[in-house]
Design a protein around this motif. Structure first.
Motif, PDB file in Angstrom:
ATOM      1  N   LEU A 178       0.826  -1.204   0.000  1.00  0.00           N
ATOM      2  CA  LEU A 178       0.000   0.000   0.000  1.00  0.00           C
ATOM      3  C   LEU A 178       0.860   1.253   0.000  1.00  0.00           C
ATOM      4  O   LEU A 178       0.506   2.259  -0.642  1.00  0.00           O
ATOM      5  CB  LEU A 178      -0.930  -0.002   1.209  1.00  0.00           C
ATOM      6  N   GLU A 179       1.987   1.203   0.673  1.00  0.00           N
ATOM      7  CA  GLU A 179       2.908   2.335   0.675  1.00  0.00           C
ATOM      8  C   GLU A 179       3.451   2.573  -0.732  1.00  0.00           C
ATOM      9  O   GLU A 179       3.522   3.728  -1.207  1.00  0.00           O
ATOM     10  CB  GLU A 179       4.054   2.067   1.647  1.00  0.00           C
ATOM     11  N   ARG A 180       3.818   1.507  -1.420  1.00  0.00           N
ATOM     12  CA  ARG A 180       4.353   1.635  -2.786  1.00  0.00           C
ATOM     13  C   ARG A 180       3.315   2.224  -3.731  1.00  0.00           C
ATOM     14  O   ARG A 180       3.645   2.978  -4.645  1.00  0.00           O
ATOM     15  CB  ARG A 180       4.824   0.278  -3.311  1.00  0.00           C
ATOM     16  N   TRP A 181       2.054   1.857  -3.541  1.00  0.00           N
ATOM     17  CA  TRP A 181       0.987   2.328  -4.417  1.00  0.00           C
ATOM     18  C   TRP A 181       0.455   3.712  -4.012  1.00  0.00           C
ATOM     19  O   TRP A 181      -0.393   4.261  -4.704  1.00  0.00           O
ATOM     20  CB  TRP A 181      -0.166   1.324  -4.423  1.00  0.00           C
ATOM     21  N   GLY A 182       0.913   4.213  -2.896  1.00  0.00           N
ATOM     22  CA  GLY A 182       0.397   5.493  -2.419  1.00  0.00           C
ATOM     23  C   GLY A 182      -0.966   5.382  -1.777  1.00  0.00           C
ATOM     24  O   GLY A 182      -1.697   6.380  -1.674  1.00  0.00           O
ATOM     25  N   ASP A 183      -1.323   4.167  -1.338  1.00  0.00           N
ATOM     26  CA  ASP A 183      -2.644   3.932  -0.762  1.00  0.00           C
ATOM     27  C   ASP A 183      -2.604   3.728   0.755  1.00  0.00           C
ATOM     28  O   ASP A 183      -3.606   3.348   1.365  1.00  0.00           O
ATOM     29  CB  ASP A 183      -3.277   2.680  -1.400  1.00  0.00           C
ATOM     30  N   ALA A 184      -1.464   3.983   1.378  1.00  0.00           N
ATOM     31  CA  ALA A 184      -1.316   3.671   2.798  1.00  0.00           C
ATOM     32  C   ALA A 184      -2.282   4.457   3.666  1.00  0.00           C
ATOM     33  O   ALA A 184      -2.710   3.978   4.723  1.00  0.00           O
ATOM     34  CB  ALA A 184       0.125   3.924   3.239  1.00  0.00           C
ATOM     35  N   SER A 185      -2.653   5.661   3.235  1.00  0.00           N
ATOM     36  CA  SER A 185      -3.539   6.490   4.057  1.00  0.00           C
ATOM     37  C   SER A 185      -5.008   6.339   3.690  1.00  0.00           C
ATOM     38  O   SER A 185      -5.860   7.018   4.267  1.00  0.00           O
ATOM     39  CB  SER A 185      -3.130   7.962   3.921  1.00  0.00           C
ATOM     40  N   THR A 186      -5.317   5.449   2.750  1.00  0.00           N
ATOM     41  CA  THR A 186      -6.707   5.247   2.315  1.00  0.00           C
ATOM     42  C   THR A 186      -7.267   4.012   2.991  1.00  0.00           C
ATOM     43  O   THR A 186      -6.685   2.925   2.902  1.00  0.00           O
ATOM     44  CB  THR A 186      -6.784   5.080   0.790  1.00  0.00           C
ATOM     45  N   ALA A 187      -8.385   4.182   3.648  1.00  0.00           N
ATOM     46  CA  ALA A 187      -8.988   3.067   4.379  1.00  0.00           C
ATOM     47  C   ALA A 187      -9.726   2.127   3.434  1.00  0.00           C
ATOM     48  O   ALA A 187     -10.253   2.542   2.404  1.00  0.00           O
ATOM     49  CB  ALA A 187      -9.954   3.596   5.435  1.00  0.00           C
ATOM     50  N   ASP A 188      -9.743   0.854   3.786  1.00  0.00           N
ATOM     51  CA  ASP A 188     -10.593  -0.149   3.141  1.00  0.00           C
ATOM     52  C   ASP A 188     -10.240  -0.408   1.681  1.00  0.00           C
ATOM     53  O   ASP A 188     -11.122  -0.625   0.845  1.00  0.00           O
ATOM     54  CB  ASP A 188     -12.070   0.266   3.244  1.00  0.00           C
ATOM     55  N   VAL A 189      -8.935  -0.398   1.371  1.00  0.00           N
ATOM     56  CA  VAL A 189      -8.517  -0.715   0.001  1.00  0.00           C
ATOM     57  C   VAL A 189      -7.687  -1.994  -0.052  1.00  0.00           C
ATOM     58  O   VAL A 189      -7.229  -2.385  -1.124  1.00  0.00           O
ATOM     59  CB  VAL A 189      -7.729   0.439  -0.643  1.00  0.00           C
ATOM     60  N   GLY A 190      -7.521  -2.641   1.105  1.00  0.00           N
ATOM     61  CA  GLY A 190      -6.748  -3.871   1.144  1.00  0.00           C
ATOM     62  C   GLY A 190      -7.172  -4.726   2.310  1.00  0.00           C
ATOM     63  O   GLY A 190      -7.827  -4.256   3.251  1.00  0.00           O
ATOM     64  N   ALA A 191      -6.801  -5.995   2.255  1.00  0.00           N
ATOM     65  CA  ALA A 191      -7.118  -6.925   3.339  1.00  0.00           C
ATOM     66  C   ALA A 191      -6.008  -7.959   3.439  1.00  0.00           C
ATOM     67  O   ALA A 191      -5.500  -8.449   2.432  1.00  0.00           O
ATOM     68  CB  ALA A 191      -8.458  -7.609   3.083  1.00  0.00           C
ATOM     69  N   ALA A 192      -5.655  -8.273   4.665  1.00  0.00           N
ATOM     70  CA  ALA A 192      -4.639  -9.287   4.918  1.00  0.00           C
ATOM     71  C   ALA A 192      -5.115 -10.180   6.050  1.00  0.00           C
ATOM     72  O   ALA A 192      -5.806  -9.726   6.962  1.00  0.00           O
ATOM     73  CB  ALA A 192      -3.303  -8.635   5.281  1.00  0.00           C
ATOM     74  N   GLY A 193      -4.748 -11.451   5.955  1.00  0.00           N
ATOM     75  CA  GLY A 193      -5.116 -12.355   7.033  1.00  0.00           C
ATOM     76  C   GLY A 193      -5.865 -13.565   6.545  1.00  0.00           C
ATOM     77  O   GLY A 193      -5.547 -14.126   5.497  1.00  0.00           O
ATOM     78  N   ASP A 194      -6.901 -13.939   7.304  1.00  0.00           N
ATOM     79  CA  ASP A 194      -7.625 -15.160   6.989  1.00  0.00           C
ATOM     80  C   ASP A 194      -8.719 -14.912   5.954  1.00  0.00           C
ATOM     81  O   ASP A 194      -8.970 -13.773   5.530  1.00  0.00           O
ATOM     82  CB  ASP A 194      -8.214 -15.793   8.254  1.00  0.00           C
ATOM     83  N   ALA A 195      -9.369 -15.984   5.548  1.00  0.00           N
ATOM     84  CA  ALA A 195     -10.383 -15.893   4.496  1.00  0.00           C
ATOM     85  C   ALA A 195     -11.558 -15.023   4.911  1.00  0.00           C
ATOM     86  O   ALA A 195     -12.125 -14.287   4.086  1.00  0.00           O
ATOM     87  CB  ALA A 195     -10.872 -17.296   4.127  1.00  0.00           C
TER      88      ALA A 195
END
Length: 290
Positions: free
Chosen positions: A228-245
Protein backbone atom coordinates in the motif's frame (compact mmCIF):
# COMPACT_ATOMS: atom_id res chain seq x y z
CA UNK A 1 -23.68 -13.37 -7.28
CA UNK A 2 -20.37 -11.56 -6.97
CA UNK A 3 -17.72 -12.88 -9.34
CA UNK A 4 -14.33 -13.45 -7.76
CA UNK A 5 -10.95 -13.36 -9.47
CA UNK A 6 -7.24 -12.97 -8.87
CA UNK A 7 -4.35 -11.26 -10.64
CA UNK A 8 -1.26 -12.87 -12.12
CA UNK A 9 1.20 -10.04 -11.51
CA UNK A 10 3.57 -9.36 -14.44
CA UNK A 11 6.37 -8.93 -11.93
CA UNK A 12 6.46 -12.73 -12.14
CA UNK A 13 8.36 -14.13 -15.14
CA UNK A 14 6.13 -15.34 -17.99
CA UNK A 15 7.17 -18.94 -17.49
CA UNK A 16 5.36 -18.93 -14.11
CA UNK A 17 1.99 -18.29 -15.77
CA UNK A 18 1.33 -21.89 -16.76
CA UNK A 19 1.42 -23.26 -13.23
CA UNK A 20 -0.62 -20.38 -11.81
CA UNK A 21 -3.27 -20.63 -14.53
CA UNK A 22 -3.56 -24.39 -14.09
CA UNK A 23 -3.78 -24.04 -10.33
CA UNK A 24 -6.58 -21.49 -10.76
CA UNK A 25 -8.42 -23.72 -13.22
CA UNK A 26 -8.08 -26.83 -11.06
CA UNK A 27 -9.31 -24.95 -8.00
CA UNK A 28 -12.35 -23.60 -9.82
CA UNK A 29 -11.37 -19.92 -9.69
CA UNK A 30 -13.71 -17.93 -11.90
CA UNK A 31 -11.34 -15.37 -13.37
CA UNK A 32 -7.59 -14.81 -13.71
CA UNK A 33 -6.61 -11.29 -14.70
CA UNK A 34 -3.43 -10.18 -16.49
CA UNK A 35 -1.88 -6.78 -17.06
CA UNK A 36 -0.15 -5.32 -20.11
CA UNK A 37 2.16 -3.06 -18.10
CA UNK A 38 5.20 -1.55 -19.77
CA UNK A 39 7.69 -3.07 -20.11
CA UNK A 40 6.81 -6.41 -18.64
CA UNK A 41 4.54 -8.85 -20.48
CA UNK A 42 2.13 -8.84 -23.42
CA UNK A 43 -1.50 -9.06 -22.40
CA UNK A 44 -2.69 -10.84 -25.52
CA UNK A 45 0.17 -13.35 -25.72
CA UNK A 46 -0.20 -14.18 -22.03
CA UNK A 47 -3.98 -14.48 -22.27
CA UNK A 48 -3.84 -16.81 -25.25
CA UNK A 49 -1.39 -19.10 -23.46
CA UNK A 50 -3.39 -19.12 -20.22
CA UNK A 51 -6.58 -19.92 -22.10
CA UNK A 52 -4.93 -22.75 -24.02
CA UNK A 53 -3.54 -24.29 -20.81
CA UNK A 54 -6.92 -24.30 -19.05
CA UNK A 55 -10.42 -25.63 -19.58
CA UNK A 56 -12.89 -23.48 -17.64
CA UNK A 57 -10.99 -20.45 -16.39
CA UNK A 58 -12.04 -17.02 -17.65
CA UNK A 59 -9.01 -14.88 -18.49
CA UNK A 60 -9.07 -11.10 -18.48
CA UNK A 61 -6.62 -8.45 -19.59
CA UNK A 62 -7.05 -5.25 -17.67
CA UNK A 63 -5.96 -3.40 -19.59
CA UNK A 64 -4.58 -2.92 -23.12
CA UNK A 65 -3.20 0.65 -23.49
CA UNK A 66 -4.77 2.14 -26.60
CA UNK A 67 -1.90 4.52 -27.50
CA UNK A 68 0.24 1.44 -28.21
CA UNK A 69 -2.36 -0.21 -30.46
CA UNK A 70 -3.98 0.38 -33.81
CA UNK A 71 -7.65 -0.39 -33.25
CA UNK A 72 -7.74 -2.81 -36.17
CA UNK A 73 -5.01 -4.89 -34.52
CA UNK A 74 -6.85 -4.81 -31.18
CA UNK A 75 -10.01 -6.00 -32.93
CA UNK A 76 -8.18 -8.78 -34.80
CA UNK A 77 -6.55 -10.08 -31.63
CA UNK A 78 -9.75 -9.82 -29.60
CA UNK A 79 -11.82 -11.56 -32.28
CA UNK A 80 -9.29 -14.38 -32.58
CA UNK A 81 -9.32 -15.01 -28.84
CA UNK A 82 -13.12 -14.89 -28.64
CA UNK A 83 -13.45 -17.40 -31.47
CA UNK A 84 -10.78 -19.74 -30.09
CA UNK A 85 -12.10 -19.57 -26.52
CA UNK A 86 -15.78 -18.60 -26.61
CA UNK A 87 -17.20 -17.04 -23.44
CA UNK A 88 -13.87 -17.18 -21.60
CA UNK A 89 -12.22 -13.91 -22.64
CA UNK A 90 -12.46 -10.52 -20.89
CA UNK A 91 -10.62 -7.61 -22.48
CA UNK A 92 -10.31 -4.04 -21.28
CA UNK A 93 -8.71 -1.02 -22.92
CA UNK A 94 -7.59 2.26 -21.42
CA UNK A 95 -5.39 5.32 -21.55
CA UNK A 96 -2.27 3.55 -20.33
CA UNK A 97 0.21 5.14 -17.94
CA UNK A 98 1.10 8.43 -19.56
CA UNK A 99 4.76 8.30 -18.50
CA UNK A 100 5.13 4.95 -20.25
CA UNK A 101 3.30 6.16 -23.32
CA UNK A 102 5.69 9.13 -23.51
CA UNK A 103 8.67 6.78 -23.19
CA UNK A 104 7.67 4.95 -26.37
CA UNK A 105 6.62 8.06 -28.29
CA UNK A 106 2.92 7.16 -28.22
CA UNK A 107 1.49 9.69 -25.79
CA UNK A 108 -1.69 11.27 -27.13
CA UNK A 109 -2.37 14.98 -26.75
CA UNK A 110 -5.98 14.10 -25.87
CA UNK A 111 -6.19 10.68 -24.20
CA UNK A 112 -9.96 11.06 -23.80
CA UNK A 113 -10.50 11.59 -27.52
CA UNK A 114 -8.29 8.63 -28.36
CA UNK A 115 -10.08 6.30 -25.94
CA UNK A 116 -13.50 7.37 -27.18
CA UNK A 117 -12.56 6.82 -30.83
CA UNK A 118 -10.92 3.49 -30.04
CA UNK A 119 -13.89 2.18 -28.06
CA UNK A 120 -16.43 3.16 -30.69
CA UNK A 121 -14.46 1.62 -33.55
CA UNK A 122 -13.47 -1.50 -31.61
CA UNK A 123 -17.00 -2.35 -30.55
CA UNK A 124 -18.28 -1.80 -34.09
CA UNK A 125 -15.61 -4.06 -35.59
CA UNK A 126 -16.33 -6.79 -33.04
CA UNK A 127 -20.03 -6.56 -33.95
CA UNK A 128 -18.99 -7.49 -37.48
CA UNK A 129 -19.62 -4.05 -38.94
CA UNK A 130 -17.69 -2.44 -41.78
CA UNK A 131 -16.16 0.75 -40.45
CA UNK A 132 -14.99 3.92 -42.10
CA UNK A 133 -13.98 6.74 -39.78
CA UNK A 134 -11.66 9.72 -39.95
CA UNK A 135 -11.15 10.73 -36.34
CA UNK A 136 -8.39 12.66 -34.70
CA UNK A 137 -6.56 9.42 -33.89
CA UNK A 138 -8.54 6.50 -35.27
CA UNK A 139 -8.68 6.35 -39.05
CA UNK A 140 -10.22 3.38 -40.85
CA UNK A 141 -11.13 3.08 -44.51
CA UNK A 142 -13.72 0.39 -45.24
CA UNK A 143 -12.38 -2.02 -42.58
CA UNK A 144 -14.21 -5.16 -41.48
CA UNK A 145 -13.08 -8.34 -39.79
CA UNK A 146 -13.21 -11.49 -41.88
CA UNK A 147 -13.58 -13.54 -38.68
CA UNK A 148 -15.58 -11.53 -36.17
CA UNK A 149 -16.78 -13.26 -33.01
CA UNK A 150 -19.98 -15.28 -33.30
CA UNK A 151 -21.62 -12.81 -30.90
CA UNK A 152 -20.45 -9.32 -30.04
CA UNK A 153 -18.33 -9.56 -26.89
CA UNK A 154 -18.24 -7.06 -24.05
CA UNK A 155 -15.48 -4.48 -24.21
CA UNK A 156 -14.32 -3.03 -20.89
CA UNK A 157 -12.62 0.28 -20.24
CA UNK A 158 -10.23 1.16 -17.46
CA UNK A 159 -11.27 4.42 -15.85
CA UNK A 160 -10.32 6.55 -12.85
CA UNK A 161 -11.36 10.19 -13.23
CA UNK A 162 -14.90 11.54 -13.67
CA UNK A 163 -14.60 12.14 -17.41
CA UNK A 164 -13.19 8.67 -18.06
CA UNK A 165 -15.88 7.05 -15.92
CA UNK A 166 -18.66 8.85 -17.78
CA UNK A 167 -17.04 7.89 -21.09
CA UNK A 168 -16.88 4.27 -20.00
CA UNK A 169 -20.57 4.32 -19.18
CA UNK A 170 -21.31 5.82 -22.56
CA UNK A 171 -18.99 3.85 -24.85
CA UNK A 172 -17.91 0.65 -23.07
CA UNK A 173 -19.75 -2.41 -21.78
CA UNK A 174 -18.04 -2.49 -18.41
CA UNK A 175 -15.53 -0.59 -16.30
CA UNK A 176 -12.32 -1.74 -14.58
CA UNK A 177 -11.43 0.23 -11.45
CA UNK A 178 -7.85 0.40 -10.20
CA UNK A 179 -6.75 -1.16 -6.93
CA UNK A 180 -6.94 1.39 -4.17
CA UNK A 181 -10.56 2.29 -4.92
CA UNK A 182 -12.45 2.12 -1.60
CA UNK A 183 -16.17 1.29 -1.38
CA UNK A 184 -17.28 4.93 -1.27
CA UNK A 185 -15.35 5.60 -4.47
CA UNK A 186 -16.90 2.53 -6.10
CA UNK A 187 -20.32 4.04 -5.35
CA UNK A 188 -19.19 7.35 -6.83
CA UNK A 189 -17.82 5.57 -9.90
CA UNK A 190 -21.17 3.82 -10.38
CA UNK A 191 -22.97 7.17 -10.32
CA UNK A 192 -20.61 8.69 -12.88
CA UNK A 193 -20.84 5.60 -15.10
CA UNK A 194 -24.63 5.79 -14.93
CA UNK A 195 -24.49 9.45 -15.95
CA UNK A 196 -22.64 8.43 -19.10
CA UNK A 197 -25.07 5.58 -19.74
CA UNK A 198 -28.05 7.90 -19.36
CA UNK A 199 -26.53 10.48 -21.69
CA UNK A 200 -26.16 7.85 -24.41
CA UNK A 201 -29.51 6.16 -23.75
CA UNK A 202 -27.97 2.85 -22.71
CA UNK A 203 -30.04 0.47 -20.59
CA UNK A 204 -27.94 -2.70 -20.77
CA UNK A 205 -26.12 -3.93 -17.67
CA UNK A 206 -22.72 -2.35 -17.15
CA UNK A 207 -20.32 -4.60 -15.26
CA UNK A 208 -17.97 -2.96 -12.77
CA UNK A 209 -14.77 -4.78 -11.85
CA UNK A 210 -12.83 -3.65 -8.79
CA UNK A 211 -9.36 -4.70 -7.69
CA UNK A 212 -8.58 -5.28 -3.99
CA UNK A 213 -5.06 -5.42 -2.54
CA UNK A 214 -4.77 -8.72 -0.66
CA UNK A 215 -2.11 -10.67 1.20
CA UNK A 216 -2.22 -14.05 2.88
CA UNK A 217 0.13 -15.96 5.15
CA UNK A 218 1.84 -15.18 8.44
CA UNK A 219 3.63 -12.14 7.00
CA UNK A 220 0.63 -10.95 4.99
CA UNK A 221 -0.06 -7.82 7.04
CA UNK A 222 3.56 -6.67 6.74
CA UNK A 223 3.67 -7.28 2.99
CA UNK A 224 0.32 -5.57 2.47
CA UNK A 225 1.44 -2.48 4.39
CA UNK A 226 4.54 -2.21 2.23
CA UNK A 227 2.48 -2.72 -0.93
CA UNK A 228 0.00 0.00 0.00
CA UNK A 229 2.91 2.34 0.67
CA UNK A 230 4.35 1.63 -2.79
CA UNK A 231 0.99 2.33 -4.42
CA UNK A 232 0.40 5.49 -2.42
CA UNK A 233 -2.64 3.93 -0.76
CA UNK A 234 -1.32 3.67 2.80
CA UNK A 235 -3.54 6.49 4.06
CA UNK A 236 -6.71 5.25 2.32
CA UNK A 237 -8.99 3.07 4.38
CA UNK A 238 -10.59 -0.15 3.14
CA UNK A 239 -8.52 -0.71 0.00
CA UNK A 240 -6.75 -3.87 1.14
CA UNK A 241 -7.12 -6.93 3.34
CA UNK A 242 -4.64 -9.29 4.92
CA UNK A 243 -5.12 -12.35 7.03
CA UNK A 244 -7.62 -15.16 6.99
CA UNK A 245 -10.38 -15.89 4.50
CA UNK A 246 -13.07 -14.27 6.65
CA UNK A 247 -11.21 -10.96 6.75
CA UNK A 248 -10.63 -10.93 3.01
CA UNK A 249 -14.19 -12.03 2.21
CA UNK A 250 -15.57 -9.18 4.33
CA UNK A 251 -13.51 -6.68 2.34
CA UNK A 252 -14.73 -8.24 -0.91
CA UNK A 253 -18.31 -7.97 0.28
CA UNK A 254 -17.92 -4.27 1.09
CA UNK A 255 -16.86 -3.61 -2.51
CA UNK A 256 -19.71 -5.76 -3.81
CA UNK A 257 -22.22 -3.90 -1.65
CA UNK A 258 -20.86 -0.64 -3.08
CA UNK A 259 -21.61 -1.74 -6.64
CA UNK A 260 -18.78 -3.98 -7.85
CA UNK A 261 -20.04 -6.95 -9.87
CA UNK A 262 -16.58 -8.53 -9.85
CA UNK A 263 -13.84 -8.25 -7.25
CA UNK A 264 -10.33 -9.25 -8.29
CA UNK A 265 -7.86 -9.95 -5.50
CA UNK A 266 -4.49 -8.42 -6.27
CA UNK A 267 -1.57 -10.08 -4.47
CA UNK A 268 1.48 -8.16 -3.43
CA UNK A 269 4.30 -8.00 -5.96
CA UNK A 270 6.40 -10.17 -3.62
CA UNK A 271 3.72 -12.83 -3.01
CA UNK A 272 5.86 -15.93 -2.29
CA UNK A 273 3.30 -18.52 -3.46
CA UNK A 274 1.23 -17.35 -6.45
CA UNK A 275 -0.24 -20.82 -6.98
CA UNK A 276 -1.24 -20.99 -3.33
CA UNK A 277 -2.77 -17.52 -3.57
CA UNK A 278 -5.17 -18.46 -6.38
CA UNK A 279 -6.07 -21.70 -4.60
CA UNK A 280 -6.78 -19.74 -1.41
CA UNK A 281 -9.08 -17.36 -3.29
CA UNK A 282 -11.01 -20.25 -4.87
CA UNK A 283 -11.07 -22.67 -1.94
CA UNK A 284 -11.29 -20.39 1.09
CA UNK A 285 -12.65 -16.98 0.06
CA UNK A 286 -15.12 -17.98 -2.67
CA UNK A 287 -17.41 -20.00 -0.32
CA UNK A 288 -17.72 -16.95 1.96
CA UNK A 289 -18.79 -14.48 -0.75
CA UNK A 290 -22.45 -14.69 -1.84
Amino acid sequence: MTTLGAVFRPQLPPERLRDVARAADDAGLEELWLWEDCFLESGIASASAALAWTERLHVGVGLLPVPLRNVALTAMEAATLHRLFPDRVLLGVGHGVQKWMAQVGAQAESPMTLLREHLIALRALLRGERVTTDGRYVKLDDVALDWPPAAAPAVFAGAVGPRSLRLSGEAADGTILVAGTPPDEVRRARRLIDEGRAASGRTDHHRVTAYLHAAIGADGAVRLAAELERWGDASTADVGAAGDADTIAEAVQRLADAGADTVVLQPTADEPDPEGFVRFVADKVRPLVP
